[in-house]
Design a protein around this motif. Structure first.
Motif, PDB file in Angstrom:
ATOM      1  N   ALA A  15       0.824  -1.207   0.000  1.00  0.00           N
ATOM      2  CA  ALA A  15       0.000   0.000   0.000  1.00  0.00           C
ATOM      3  C   ALA A  15       0.863   1.263   0.000  1.00  0.00           C
ATOM      4  N   GLN A  16       1.935   1.260   0.773  1.00  0.00           N
ATOM      5  CA  GLN A  16       2.837   2.415   0.793  1.00  0.00           C
ATOM      6  C   GLN A  16       3.480   2.641  -0.569  1.00  0.00           C
ATOM      7  N   VAL A  17       3.862   1.558  -1.209  1.00  0.00           N
ATOM      8  CA  VAL A  17       4.483   1.676  -2.537  1.00  0.00           C
ATOM      9  C   VAL A  17       3.467   2.200  -3.547  1.00  0.00           C
ATOM     10  N   ALA A  18       2.226   1.714  -3.465  1.00  0.00           N
ATOM     11  CA  ALA A  18       1.187   2.186  -4.379  1.00  0.00           C
ATOM     12  C   ALA A  18       0.997   3.692  -4.232  1.00  0.00           C
ATOM     13  N   ALA A  19       0.954   4.172  -2.998  1.00  0.00           N
ATOM     14  CA  ALA A  19       0.786   5.608  -2.759  1.00  0.00           C
ATOM     15  C   ALA A  19       1.983   6.386  -3.287  1.00  0.00           C
ATOM     16  N   ALA A  20       3.180   5.872  -3.043  1.00  0.00           N
ATOM     17  CA  ALA A  20       4.388   6.560  -3.498  1.00  0.00           C
ATOM     18  C   ALA A  20       4.470   6.600  -5.016  1.00  0.00           C
ATOM     19  N   ALA A  21       3.902   5.602  -5.671  1.00  0.00           N
ATOM     20  CA  ALA A  21       3.928   5.542  -7.133  1.00  0.00           C
ATOM     21  C   ALA A  21       2.791   6.350  -7.755  1.00  0.00           C
ATOM     22  N   GLY A  22       1.959   6.980  -6.912  1.00  0.00           N
ATOM     23  CA  GLY A  22       0.919   7.864  -7.417  1.00  0.00           C
ATOM     24  C   GLY A  22      -0.443   7.250  -7.605  1.00  0.00           C
ATOM     25  N   SER A  23      -0.637   5.983  -7.199  1.00  0.00           N
ATOM     26  CA  SER A  23      -1.937   5.318  -7.348  1.00  0.00           C
ATOM     27  C   SER A  23      -2.250   4.537  -6.076  1.00  0.00           C
ATOM     28  N   PRO A  24      -2.736   5.217  -5.028  1.00  0.00           N
ATOM     29  CA  PRO A  24      -2.943   4.577  -3.721  1.00  0.00           C
ATOM     30  C   PRO A  24      -3.837   3.338  -3.744  1.00  0.00           C
ATOM     31  N   ARG A  25      -4.742   3.264  -4.697  1.00  0.00           N
ATOM     32  CA  ARG A  25      -5.667   2.118  -4.756  1.00  0.00           C
ATOM     33  C   ARG A  25      -5.090   0.928  -5.523  1.00  0.00           C
ATOM     34  N   ALA A  26      -3.941   1.114  -6.132  1.00  0.00           N
ATOM     35  CA  ALA A  26      -3.381   0.076  -7.015  1.00  0.00           C
ATOM     36  C   ALA A  26      -2.479  -0.906  -6.265  1.00  0.00           C
ATOM     37  N   VAL A  27      -2.955  -1.413  -5.141  1.00  0.00           N
ATOM     38  CA  VAL A  27      -2.128  -2.307  -4.325  1.00  0.00           C
ATOM     39  C   VAL A  27      -1.839  -3.613  -5.069  1.00  0.00           C
ATOM     40  N   ARG A  28      -2.860  -4.169  -5.707  1.00  0.00           N
ATOM     41  CA  ARG A  28      -2.642  -5.416  -6.450  1.00  0.00           C
ATOM     42  C   ARG A  28      -1.685  -5.204  -7.622  1.00  0.00           C
ATOM     43  N   ALA A  29      -1.791  -4.054  -8.254  1.00  0.00           N
ATOM     44  CA  ALA A  29      -0.896  -3.763  -9.374  1.00  0.00           C
ATOM     45  C   ALA A  29       0.547  -3.662  -8.901  1.00  0.00           C
ATOM     46  N   VAL A  30       0.746  -3.171  -7.682  1.00  0.00           N
ATOM     47  CA  VAL A  30       2.096  -3.141  -7.114  1.00  0.00           C
ATOM     48  C   VAL A  30       2.601  -4.562  -6.928  1.00  0.00           C
ATOM     49  N   GLY A  31       1.725  -5.442  -6.430  1.00  0.00           N
ATOM     50  CA  GLY A  31       2.124  -6.838  -6.276  1.00  0.00           C
ATOM     51  C   GLY A  31       2.531  -7.457  -7.597  1.00  0.00           C
ATOM     52  N   THR A  32       1.799  -7.147  -8.651  1.00  0.00           N
ATOM     53  CA  THR A  32       2.127  -7.665  -9.978  1.00  0.00           C
ATOM     54  C   THR A  32       3.458  -7.101 -10.464  1.00  0.00           C
TER      55      THR A  32
END
Length: 205
Positions: free
Chosen positions: A145-162
């Motif tokens: 979740a922290q990485v998703a927020a830092a990458a500019g898309s806080p809701r994209a948690v699954r996309a960070v996992g991918t």
């Protein structure tokens, strides 16, 4: 040079022992020749490490791929031939600096990599995630979740996992430092055991 050249290079190790020195010399001459002629697009080698055998591959731009044995090195080489160039050859000396830095990292003598990287195997949001991963310091972790927020898309948690699961440059681009919000380690391309080894090593230095 075609993809079959890489298969030929890998066959050298299977030749009778008495022929090995001669084959090694011939292989070195082949590498020198294709480099002189500018027809070697992807050089690769393997490196034995505490987290298993790593396949390292580089282009004229920089390191393009790091792969664990569990990812099937032969399959990875074929993917590189398909996605980057079929002009691929086992050329260990081209990756001496990469190998040195990875060995220094895995023995606690390096906390940050200083290598040119070829990002062509990652695009869009996945690349944005990987760019951020380089900012997660040695011995630190962040949640998906922290990485998703830092990458500019806080809701994209699954996309960070991918993005982490498909990271073409694990170890060097430290997706192992991304963990679950509940404290669990989460998945890893090299397997959970490899992720545990890397995080434990960093915590102890």
């Amino acid at each position: 040079m075609t993809a079959s050249d890489s298969q030929t290079g890998r066959l050298f190790a299977a030749l009778p022992e008495q022929d090995a020195p001669a084959m090694a010399r011939l292989h070195d001459r082949l590498v020198d020749r294709v480099q002189r002629e500018g027809i070697l697009d992807v050089a690769y080698r393997t490196l034995d490490t505490p987290v298993g055998s790593l396949l390292l591959a580089g282009t004229g731009v920089g390191l393009v791929k790091v792969a664990y044995a569990v990812q099937d090195h032969d399959a990875v080489l074929q993917q590189l031939a398909d996605r980057v160039s079929p002009r691929i050859l086992n050329a260990p000396r081209r990756l001496d600096e990469v190998s040195r830095q990875i060995e220094e990292y895995l023995t606690g003598r390096r906390t940050r990599f200083d290598l040119p990287l070829d990002w062509r195997l990652s695009k869009g949001f996945r690349r944005e995630v990987l760019m951020h991963l380089r900012d997660i310091g040695y011995g630190r972790t962040e949640s998906y979740a922290q990485v998703a927020a830092a990458a500019g898309s806080p809701r994209a948690v699954r996309a960070v996992g991918t993005a982490c699961a498909t990271n073409p440059l694990p170890v060097v681009v430290p997706c192992h430092r991304v963990v679950r919000s509940d404290g669990g380690m989460g998945g890893y391309a090299g397997g959970v055991e490899a992720k545990h080894i890397l995080l434990t090593m960093e915590a102890e230095v």
